[in-house]
Design a protein around this motif. Structure first.
Motif, short mmCIF file in Angstrom:
data_model
loop_
_atom_site.label_atom_id
_atom_site.label_comp_id
_atom_site.label_asym_id
_atom_site.label_seq_id
_atom_site.Cartn_x
_atom_site.Cartn_y
_atom_site.Cartn_z
N ILE A 67 0.84 -1.20 0.00
CA ILE A 67 0.00 0.00 0.00
C ILE A 67 0.88 1.26 0.00
N ILE A 68 1.93 1.26 0.79
CA ILE A 68 2.85 2.40 0.84
C ILE A 68 3.42 2.68 -0.55
N ILE A 69 3.89 1.66 -1.21
CA ILE A 69 4.45 1.82 -2.56
C ILE A 69 3.39 2.36 -3.51
N HIS A 70 2.18 1.81 -3.44
CA HIS A 70 1.09 2.27 -4.32
C HIS A 70 0.77 3.74 -4.06
N LEU A 71 0.69 4.13 -2.81
CA LEU A 71 0.40 5.53 -2.48
C LEU A 71 1.53 6.44 -2.96
N ARG A 72 2.76 6.04 -2.71
CA ARG A 72 3.91 6.85 -3.12
C ARG A 72 3.93 7.05 -4.63
N GLY A 119 -0.28 11.92 3.73
CA GLY A 119 -0.52 11.64 5.15
C GLY A 119 -0.90 10.19 5.39
N LEU A 120 -1.69 9.64 4.49
CA LEU A 120 -2.08 8.24 4.59
C LEU A 120 -0.86 7.33 4.46
#
Length: 157
Positions: free
Chosen positions: A114-119, A140-141
């Motif tokens: 999820i972090i990679i996708h958001l980034r 922020g997420l």
């Protein structure tokens, strides 16, 4: 009535669709974290049971926030299991053992995904769809997921 917030209708639609994918990911991760809370076993049962509860409660707040972000830009949030499973990039996994370390590794992998996708999407929201608010929101997420991942990772040391 459609929102008049300085973002083109087509861009709002693109932003909403991407947020729907994020909501689906959050829901799947929430469900997997609930599963860990309910089914963890072993000598560290109590501490892991309590830890997973804190994590799923935070994910519950995140889901509500993402859904409300979708609504605030004039779209409806998906709210069925079928929709979530069609939108998510995460997988449902069945575990052969219900040990704390195994659950933590699986959940950590999902948080990192999820972090990679958001980034990868922070700049798309800002530059492609001209939505600095959502870009800031998912930054922020991402930071929240980074902290949650750190908490999971710390259990594996």
């Amino acid at each position: 009535m459609e929102p008049n917030i300085g973002i083109k209708k087509d861009n709002l639609s693109s932003v909403a669709h991407e947020l729907m994918k994020i909501l689906a990911d959050e829901f799947v991760l929430y469900t997997k974290t609930r599963n860990a809370h309910w089914n963890v076993e072993g000598p560290d049962f109590h501490s892991k049971h309590v830890f997973f509860e804190a994590q799923y409660e935070e994910l519950d707040e995140i889901m509500d926030s993402v859904a409300e972000r979708i609504r605030s830009i004039g779209h409806y949030s998906p709210a069925t299991l079928k929709e979530y499973l069609s939108l998510t990039h995460l997988t449902e996994k069945s575990r052969s053992a219900n040990d704390g370390a195994g659950f933590i590794r699986e959940l950590l992998s999902d948080h990192e995904s999820i972090i990679i996708h958001l980034r990868e999407n922070v700049n798309r929201f800002a530059n492609e769809w001209h939505d600095l608010g959502t870009s800031d929101y998912i930054t922020g997420l991402m930071e929240t997921h980074e902290k949650m991942a750190w908490m999971l990772r710390a259990h594996l040391r």
